[in-house]
Design an enzyme around this catalytic site. Structure first.
Site, PDB file in Angstrom:
ATOM      1  N   LYS A  30     -13.265  14.081  36.181  1.00  0.00           N
ATOM      2  CA  LYS A  30     -13.352  15.275  37.021  1.00  0.00           C
ATOM      3  C   LYS A  30     -13.992  16.401  36.201  1.00  0.00           C
ATOM      4  O   LYS A  30     -13.943  16.365  34.962  1.00  0.00           O
ATOM      5  CB  LYS A  30     -11.967  15.671  37.562  1.00  0.00           C
ATOM      6  CG  LYS A  30     -10.928  16.040  36.489  1.00  0.00           C
ATOM      7  CD  LYS A  30     -10.901  17.533  36.245  1.00  0.00           C
ATOM      8  CE  LYS A  30      -9.899  17.907  35.188  1.00  0.00           C
ATOM      9  NZ  LYS A  30      -9.981  19.304  34.770  1.00  0.00           N
ATOM     10  N   HIS A  52      -6.220  12.385  36.148  1.00  0.00           N
ATOM     11  CA  HIS A  52      -5.145  11.777  35.368  1.00  0.00           C
ATOM     12  C   HIS A  52      -3.749  12.221  35.816  1.00  0.00           C
ATOM     13  O   HIS A  52      -2.764  11.550  35.513  1.00  0.00           O
ATOM     14  CB  HIS A  52      -5.343  12.027  33.870  1.00  0.00           C
ATOM     15  CG  HIS A  52      -5.062  13.416  33.414  1.00  0.00           C
ATOM     16  ND1 HIS A  52      -5.999  14.420  33.452  1.00  0.00           N
ATOM     17  CD2 HIS A  52      -3.942  13.972  32.890  1.00  0.00           C
ATOM     18  CE1 HIS A  52      -5.480  15.529  32.977  1.00  0.00           C
ATOM     19  NE2 HIS A  52      -4.227  15.290  32.630  1.00  0.00           N
ATOM     20  N   LYS A 101       0.308   9.997  36.105  1.00  0.00           N
ATOM     21  CA  LYS A 101       1.521  10.359  35.381  1.00  0.00           C
ATOM     22  C   LYS A 101       2.737   9.634  35.957  1.00  0.00           C
ATOM     23  O   LYS A 101       2.847   9.442  37.167  1.00  0.00           O
ATOM     24  CB  LYS A 101       1.734  11.873  35.449  1.00  0.00           C
ATOM     25  CG  LYS A 101       0.771  12.672  34.568  1.00  0.00           C
ATOM     26  CD  LYS A 101       0.986  14.157  34.744  1.00  0.00           C
ATOM     27  CE  LYS A 101       0.180  14.964  33.746  1.00  0.00           C
ATOM     28  NZ  LYS A 101       0.725  14.902  32.383  1.00  0.00           N
ATOM     29  N   GLU A 106       0.042  26.756  30.774  1.00  0.00           N
ATOM     30  CA  GLU A 106      -0.203  26.404  29.381  1.00  0.00           C
ATOM     31  C   GLU A 106      -0.143  27.628  28.477  1.00  0.00           C
ATOM     32  O   GLU A 106      -0.642  28.698  28.843  1.00  0.00           O
ATOM     33  CB  GLU A 106      -1.583  25.766  29.222  1.00  0.00           C
ATOM     34  CG  GLU A 106      -1.789  24.468  29.965  1.00  0.00           C
ATOM     35  CD  GLU A 106      -3.186  23.927  29.746  1.00  0.00           C
ATOM     36  OE1 GLU A 106      -3.387  23.188  28.766  1.00  0.00           O
ATOM     37  OE2 GLU A 106      -4.080  24.242  30.549  1.00  0.00           O
ATOM     38  N   HIS A 116      -6.400  18.924  40.143  1.00  0.00           N
ATOM     39  CA  HIS A 116      -5.034  18.453  39.913  1.00  0.00           C
ATOM     40  C   HIS A 116      -4.018  18.989  40.916  1.00  0.00           C
ATOM     41  O   HIS A 116      -3.222  18.234  41.488  1.00  0.00           O
ATOM     42  CB  HIS A 116      -4.577  18.839  38.505  1.00  0.00           C
ATOM     43  CG  HIS A 116      -5.433  18.293  37.412  1.00  0.00           C
ATOM     44  ND1 HIS A 116      -5.987  17.036  37.440  1.00  0.00           N
ATOM     45  CD2 HIS A 116      -5.839  18.849  36.240  1.00  0.00           C
ATOM     46  CE1 HIS A 116      -6.682  16.825  36.337  1.00  0.00           C
ATOM     47  NE2 HIS A 116      -6.609  17.911  35.600  1.00  0.00           N
ATOM     48  N   LYS A 172      -4.055  29.713  31.633  1.00  0.00           N
ATOM     49  CA  LYS A 172      -4.115  29.602  30.171  1.00  0.00           C
ATOM     50  C   LYS A 172      -3.433  30.810  29.530  1.00  0.00           C
ATOM     51  O   LYS A 172      -3.336  31.882  30.117  1.00  0.00           O
ATOM     52  CB  LYS A 172      -5.574  29.544  29.717  1.00  0.00           C
ATOM     53  CG  LYS A 172      -6.354  28.350  30.237  1.00  0.00           C
ATOM     54  CD  LYS A 172      -5.938  27.076  29.543  1.00  0.00           C
ATOM     55  CE  LYS A 172      -6.856  25.918  29.901  1.00  0.00           C
ATOM     56  NZ  LYS A 172      -6.460  24.666  29.222  1.00  0.00           N
TER      57      LYS A 172
END
Length: 477
Positions: free
Chosen positions: A157, A187, A191, A225, A249, A335
């Site tokens: 992606k 991804h 998970k 994050e 995501h 972030k």
């Protein structure tokens, strides 16, 4: 290679395979793909016969590429086991000189050598660990140089960086490949805890019976994050949180939570269920979205001095179908925030009547899934505090998935690459669902709200708190 097959995984055994890794010396291959591939070897999930051919622009000898892979594993793990590594490294080859429609470099020669080494008609898996701007040309080159027939092709992606580029790339891909050859990786779908969303809901009547607007007040999806963007500043400044995380995501996780029960969890049933609910997502209203940029972002090397790129997004998403009508899905990512967490929280409604209705705490029942690591399920319930009188309190029961008996969790990339090897597309995205996500995000792309600065180490702009009012974000604040 002496290995033991994992219990509880698909019984399908991949046949002889040539795995071609484009961008083999790049950052994505280093951090994720090569470590995942080696872990597949350690856990006995690779075919009995396989070869990995790295591809890049440089002229790298096979021996030097093997040393590079060993160095990668020393830095990012799993650290090479002497016995396993000796067998593993012999199967690593490198084809330099790049690869495009005009010039295949040395790839065709190395692939021909690999094919003769394995014998027969091996399965080809091409993995594009390259920037998305390179996808189109590489796809055309596969077709021109005869490497597309029967191959499986993995696209990282984002699959397109705008509605227009998505449509152009989709046309290019389907001019060369059939849809069942295409594996668009996200991804987060690989998970362990994302997959456990299905199991908890569909295997437990206590939850399947309440999975609707009558019992669920709201859903919060957080992927936040503490890290910044120093190691990928140029990519991030061209992408931002909306394209890097929200449209990819977070939308996919929301679909996993909200889908109608599929007939099975096989690709033929799971993929359509996921894409159908995405088509029910209401187009985002920019008034229900908060965009932010952390203070000091423009000072990061590689970022434009006057960049207006977003590093934070919080959005209220609505789903227009009978199950979810009126239930807000709150999505948040960013972030340089206060913590690093990946969590889905399902907030249940309070009982409207009954003898304890007036005594309940603010959030009486929350079902949460931690998507980080091996995953964890938490259930918050109201209980009587032991002692004289009647006093209510909140207690949380935690289920770390890695603690289940015989648990043998797979990291997301390991799981998804194994699925490619066995031809299972159930955890990969389809073009109709991706087209729908671009439609949902359309108003945000054409008329975005003003970007607000926020302090590093905070929970983002204050306006994100008002987005969930009169409630609150369960993480932080």
């Amino acid at each position: 290679m002496a290995t033991t097959k994992r219990a509880g995984v698909s019984r399908r055994e991949p046949g002889p395979t040539i795995f071609v890794l484009f961008g083999a010396t790049g950052d994505l291959a280093k951090r994720l793909v090569l470590p995942a591939f080696y872990q597949l070897a350690l856990t006995g999930l690779l075919p009995d016969k396989w070869l990995l051919v790295g591809n890049g622009r440089g002229d790298v000898a096979h021996e030097d590429f093997r040393k590079h892979v060993r160095d990668v594993l020393m830095d990012f793990g799993p650290k090479p086991d002497p016995d396993t590594w000796q067998s593993f490294e012999k199967r690593l080859l490198f084809a330099g000189g790049g690869f495009n429609t005009d010039d295949p470099g040395s790839l065709l020669d190395v692939v021909d050598m690999a094919r003769k080494s394995l014998g027969g008609d091996p399965q080809f898996v091409h993995y594009f660990a390259v920037p998305p701007t390179a996808f189109g040309e590489l796809t055309k080159a596969l077709g021109k140089h005869g490497l597309a027939r029967g191959a499986r092709v993995v696209y990282e992606k984002p699959f397109g960086t705008s509605p227009q580029s998505f449509r152009a790339l989709d046309r290019t891909v389907h001019a060369v490949l059939a849809e069942d050859q295409v594996y668009r990786i996200d991804h987060f779908l690989g998970k362990e805890a994302t997959q456990d969303l299905h199991v908890l809901r569909f295997a437990n009547e206590v939850f399947s019976g309440i999975w609707n607007h009558r019992h669920i007040e709201s859903v919060q999806i957080d992927v936040v994050e503490k890290l910044g963007i120093t190691d990928r500043s140029k990519f991030y400044d061209a992408t931002g949180a909306v394209l890097d995380m929200l449209i990819t995501h977070l939308f996919q996780i929301a679909a996993e939570v909200a889908m109608e029960p599929p007939a099975s969890l096989d690709a033929a049933d799971l993929q359509p269920a996921r894409e159908k609910v995405i088509k029910s997502f209401r187009r985002l209203d920019p008034a229900e979205v908060v965009l932010g940029q952390f203070a000091g972002y423009r000072d990061v090397p590689g970022v434009a001095p006057k960049s207006q790129q977003n590093t934070f997004v919080a959005a209220r998403l609505w789903i227009d179908n009978p199950r979810w009508r009126g239930v807000p899905f709150y999505l948040r990512t960013g972030k340089r925030l206060a913590e690093t967490k990946q969590r889905v929280s399902v907030l249940l409604r309070k009982p409207m009547d009954g003898p304890l209705a007036g005594m309940l705490p603010a959030e009486p029942n929350v079902l949460s899934f931690s998507l980080a690591g091996d995953g964890e399920i938490d259930l918050t319930v109201v209980a009587k505090r032991p002692g004289a009188g009647l006093s209510l309190d909140v207690a949380t029961a935690m289920i770390p998935l890695s603690k289940l008996e015989d648990a043998d969790p797979l990291p997301a990339y390991v799981r998804l690459i194994h699925d490619v090897l066995i031809g299972d597309r159930s955890l990969f995205t389809r073009p109709d669902g991706l087209a729908a996500t671009w439609k949902v995000a359309g108003p945000l792309l054409t008329d975005p709200p003003k970007i607000v600065s926020y302090a590093p180490g905070s929970w983002g702009p204050a306006a994100a708190r008002t987005l969930v009012a009169p409630g609150r974000w369960l993480l932080g604040q």
